[in-house]
Design a protein around this motif. Sequence first.
Motif, PDB file in Angstrom:
ATOM      1  N   VAL A  72      37.820  33.971  40.080  1.00 49.28           N
ATOM      2  CA  VAL A  72      37.612  33.140  41.269  1.00 49.28           C
ATOM      3  C   VAL A  72      38.303  33.728  42.500  1.00 49.28           C
ATOM      4  CG1 VAL A  72      38.123  30.876  42.273  1.00 49.28           C
ATOM      5  CG2 VAL A  72      37.294  31.040  39.913  1.00 49.28           C
ATOM      6  N   GLN A  73      39.510  34.260  42.306  1.00 50.29           N
ATOM      7  CA  GLN A  73      40.333  34.739  43.416  1.00 50.29           C
ATOM      8  C   GLN A  73      40.448  33.670  44.513  1.00 50.29           C
ATOM      9  OE1 GLN A  73      39.485  38.758  44.744  1.00 50.29           O
ATOM     10  NE2 GLN A  73      38.794  39.369  42.704  1.00 50.29           N
ATOM     11  N   PRO A  74      41.058  32.533  44.163  1.00 52.07           N
ATOM     12  CA  PRO A  74      41.079  31.398  45.098  1.00 52.07           C
ATOM     13  C   PRO A  74      41.965  31.641  46.311  1.00 52.07           C
ATOM     14  CG  PRO A  74      42.496  30.968  43.220  1.00 52.07           C
ATOM     15  CD  PRO A  74      41.763  32.239  42.905  1.00 52.07           C
ATOM     16  N   ASP A  75      41.621  30.943  47.378  1.00 49.71           N
ATOM     17  CA  ASP A  75      42.445  30.925  48.582  1.00 49.71           C
ATOM     18  C   ASP A  75      43.491  29.819  48.517  1.00 49.71           C
ATOM     19  OD1 ASP A  75      40.813  32.948  49.892  1.00 49.71           O
ATOM     20  OD2 ASP A  75      39.311  31.356  50.111  1.00 49.71           O
ATOM     21  N   ALA A  76      43.250  28.836  47.641  1.00 47.56           N
ATOM     22  CA  ALA A  76      44.153  27.694  47.527  1.00 47.56           C
ATOM     23  C   ALA A  76      43.926  27.029  46.174  1.00 47.56           C
ATOM     24  CB  ALA A  76      43.908  26.684  48.647  1.00 47.56           C
ATOM     25  N   ALA A 124      49.595  34.717  53.720  1.00 50.18           N
ATOM     26  CA  ALA A 124      50.219  33.674  54.548  1.00 50.18           C
ATOM     27  C   ALA A 124      49.474  32.350  54.456  1.00 50.18           C
ATOM     28  CB  ALA A 124      50.269  34.138  56.001  1.00 50.18           C
ATOM     29  N   ALA A 125      48.159  32.419  54.239  1.00 48.72           N
ATOM     30  CA  ALA A 125      47.348  31.197  54.213  1.00 48.72           C
ATOM     31  C   ALA A 125      47.285  30.544  52.843  1.00 48.72           C
ATOM     32  CB  ALA A 125      45.933  31.511  54.691  1.00 48.72           C
ATOM     33  N   THR A 239      45.747  21.919  53.965  1.00 48.00           N
ATOM     34  CA  THR A 239      45.459  22.823  55.080  1.00 48.00           C
ATOM     35  C   THR A 239      46.510  22.803  56.183  1.00 48.00           C
ATOM     36  OG1 THR A 239      44.046  21.103  56.062  1.00 48.00           O
ATOM     37  CG2 THR A 239      42.967  22.776  54.698  1.00 48.00           C
ATOM     38  N   THR A 240      47.264  21.712  56.310  1.00 50.37           N
ATOM     39  CA  THR A 240      48.223  21.616  57.421  1.00 50.37           C
ATOM     40  C   THR A 240      49.641  21.276  56.985  1.00 50.37           C
ATOM     41  OG1 THR A 240      47.682  19.290  57.852  1.00 50.37           O
ATOM     42  CG2 THR A 240      46.389  20.945  59.020  1.00 50.37           C
ATOM     43  N   GLY A 241      49.837  20.957  55.701  1.00 51.08           N
ATOM     44  CA  GLY A 241      51.181  20.650  55.217  1.00 51.08           C
ATOM     45  C   GLY A 241      52.077  21.877  55.209  1.00 51.08           C
TER      46      GLY A 241
END
Length: 354
Positions: A72-76, A124-125, A239-241
Amino acid sequence: MRILVTGGAGFIGSAVCRYLVRETGHEVFNIDKLTYAGNPASLKAIDNDPRYHFYKADICDAAAIGAIFDEVQPDAVMHLAAESHVDRSIVGSRAFIETNVLGSHVMLEAARRRWNGLEGEAKAAFRFLHISTDEVYGSLGPDGLFTEDTPYDPSSPYSASKAASDHLAIAWHRTYGLPVVVSNCSNNYGPYHFPEKLIPLVILNALDGKPLPVYGDGSNIRDWLFVEDHARALLTILTTGRPGRTYNVGGRNERTNLQVVQTICDTLDKLRPAARPRRELITFVTDRPGHDHRYAIDATRLENELGWRAQENFDTGLEKTVRWYLENEWWWRPLRDGVYSGERLGLGAEEEKR
């Protein structure tokens, strides 16, 4: 964004998956073991969407989880998978320790390996959102609210296992730098809720004219959060925490258990009248061992820092929930007939043998 969701066939997890796919357009990769509480029918609305992908796997299986991360290589990551019923934890705590503690460890390590392999903006994301419960805080007195600074004081095997996983998640941030965020929510309710939990159990028992069990004198208080409001909150936190930070999610809807049951009875009487008022079905039963008296969440940090607000109050959310059960027997009838028929859980005095 490519989001890996664990426990996405469960009640809250399926609401998160449906919200992410239908409302936000993110690509969702759902890992679920499909235990008794995991129901693929809850994902029927998105099952054929090309942005939704399902993996049947146990989060305790490090090899399987590692392979999924590689593919999957997830971003989150949104980690919701958990054993979650207090009564079941009283007679069968081992499964709670295995899934909630050891499984969370597997997920944190897989995410750490993924994060360590990233560079620049992608690193970083990256975020790991660990979703937990207000039950880790124990029981409140008649006044006050749980805040993110409330000391942990779990009372049941379930809440103790979730407290342990919360501590692991924060430790992985402090020790390894993994960008972890933790959320602790109040009691959720809404569509697709497995019928062992209070609100769907009462709705379905009331429809069948069966007794409506209320623990003790019904004075135990919970803060109720509509599940779709929770799904929105979780994406906001993801996304913003701020990494290393905890956010409490609550609906500001305190009700005694008796008030909840009475409101369900009155709502059903309005929407589907019966021969006699359904309040007459209410039956008081022996209280659960270690039953916390009151939970109430202070969601100020989430509201002020991240701008989230609940859209439903308890009355509007409950009527939506009752209407959904009246209109969607196709979903709950197979569960009611073949998985859980409404019997009381958590009465065993000893740990089940495995």
